[in-house]
Design an enzyme around this catalytic site. Structure first.
Site, mmCIF file in Angstrom:
data_model
loop_
_atom_site.group_PDB
_atom_site.id
_atom_site.type_symbol
_atom_site.label_atom_id
_atom_site.label_comp_id
_atom_site.label_asym_id
_atom_site.label_seq_id
_atom_site.Cartn_x
_atom_site.Cartn_y
_atom_site.Cartn_z
ATOM 1 N N ARG A 145 75.812 -23.679 -29.122
ATOM 2 C CA ARG A 145 76.681 -23.723 -30.559
ATOM 3 C C ARG A 145 78.184 -23.905 -30.038
ATOM 4 O O ARG A 145 78.798 -24.568 -30.478
ATOM 5 C CB ARG A 145 76.311 -22.922 -31.385
ATOM 6 N N ARG A 203 65.941 -16.909 -26.693
ATOM 7 C CA ARG A 203 65.999 -16.174 -27.962
ATOM 8 C C ARG A 203 67.009 -16.704 -28.728
ATOM 9 O O ARG A 203 68.244 -16.608 -28.811
ATOM 10 C CB ARG A 203 66.583 -14.749 -27.648
ATOM 11 N N ASP A 219 69.059 -18.068 -32.167
ATOM 12 C CA ASP A 219 69.901 -17.506 -32.986
ATOM 13 C C ASP A 219 69.507 -17.786 -34.403
ATOM 14 O O ASP A 219 68.480 -18.283 -34.565
ATOM 15 C CB ASP A 219 71.302 -18.037 -32.781
#
Length: 312
Positions: free
Chosen positions: A244, A64, A66
């Site tokens: 990230r 999923r 971002d």
């Protein structure tokens, strides 16, 4: 955001499980997960599938992503009734797989033209690259063995390609790639990545990081990454914002703001009080999702559903 529920026991009778392989430019999406009033990958793709299949659709995805994150090789599955599947070719003589692929391409291109004022005619920022019926045990999320991401950076020594500015992070300073590479070693293996994740209720932050490799691609190397600073990261799964955050920690080292030992120290702290900084989304791309052989799908899905705890 909530997880899209998966179906552990496979589809109901008279229903086929269908795998979709797809790619997308994340720039125009508010992430994968459907959200009211926002353009998301799941929302756009689900609506297109419902238009073509003429029945409700529920998607399960491998990763999923971002808001703003791209995918070169995303995987999703859905369950389709045998009636809807057999009706897809109509009088065309094509296979249902080919018919679904062709019709989805047209619907997605139309959506992009309406949703993105400057979208080229006939083009879309989502492309379904493959459609096939898979065993009932296949689960795009839980059957996956590994996910592989790449993060791309143009620092002071890198070329600036304006055509790739939406997929590469530009930085004015020079990065110490050797220090970044050295800082990655303590993060490999199975750990609690709380300092690198945004935890969700009822979900674990324990993950197994198989590869975390920073490098500067040679200037004359083939492909579009020549001269860039690139991170390749592979894990069995990732929690929210984990990749990230790994990038953000590496950048702090590469810019000389933290010592090479800091990412490992932060991992050991298991804290959200001084969590790793989160790098911008647009430099990140999901590159690959790996699955076992068909006869191992159910066993892998069962293992993945077990709440993990550290063994040491």
């Amino acid at each position: 955001m909530t997880e899209t529920p998966s179906t552990p026991e496979g589809p109901e009778p008279h229903v086929l499980r269908v795998r979709l392989d797809l790619a997308y430019d994340g720039s125009g999406f508010n992430g994968w997960a459907a959200q009211p009033g926002l353009r998301t990958v799941e929302g756009v793709l689900s609506e297109a599938l419902q238009t073509v299949l003429r029945e409700p659709v529920r998607l399960t995805v491998a990763g999923r992503t971002d808001s703003g994150v791209h995918a070169a090789a995303q995987v999703a599955h859905l369950d389709v009734s045998e009636d809807a599947w057999s009706a897809l070719p109509g009088r065309s003589g094509r296979s249902p797989e080919a018919a679904l692929l062709t019709r989805l391409t047209g619907v997605l291109a139309h959506e992009a033209r309406d949703g993105l004022p400057r979208a080229p005619r006939g083009a879309s920022d989502i492309v379904v690259t493959g459609v096939r019926v898979v065993p009932a045990a296949f689960d795009a999320r839980f059957s996956a063995l590994d996910r592989r991401y790449t993060y791309r950076i143009a620092d002071a020594e890198s070329p600036r390609d304006p055509l790739r500015r939406g997929h590469v992070l530009w930085m004015a300073e020079r990065l110490d790639v050797d220090a970044m590479a050295a800082s990655a070693a303590p993060l490999l293996g199975e750990h609690d990545f709380l300092s690198y994740c945004k935890p969700r209720d009822g979900a674990t932050t324990i993950r197994t990081l198989r590869r975390l490799a920073w490098r500067r691609v040679a200037a004359g190397a083939p492909g579009g990454d020549a001269g860039l600073v690139v991170l390749e990261v592979v894990a069995d799964a990732f929690c929210h914002s984990m990749v990230r955050s790994l990038v953000g920690a590496g950048l702090a080292v590469g810019r000389g703001r933290r010592p090479a030992a800091w990412p490992g120290e932060l991992l050991a702290a298991r804290t959200r009080d001084d969590a790793a900084p989160v790098a911008p989304a647009h430099g990140l791309t999901l590159e690959d999702v790996v699955y076992p052989a068909d006869d191992q799908l159910a066993a892998q899905a069962e293992r993945a559903r077990v709440m993990r705890r550290l063994t040491c």
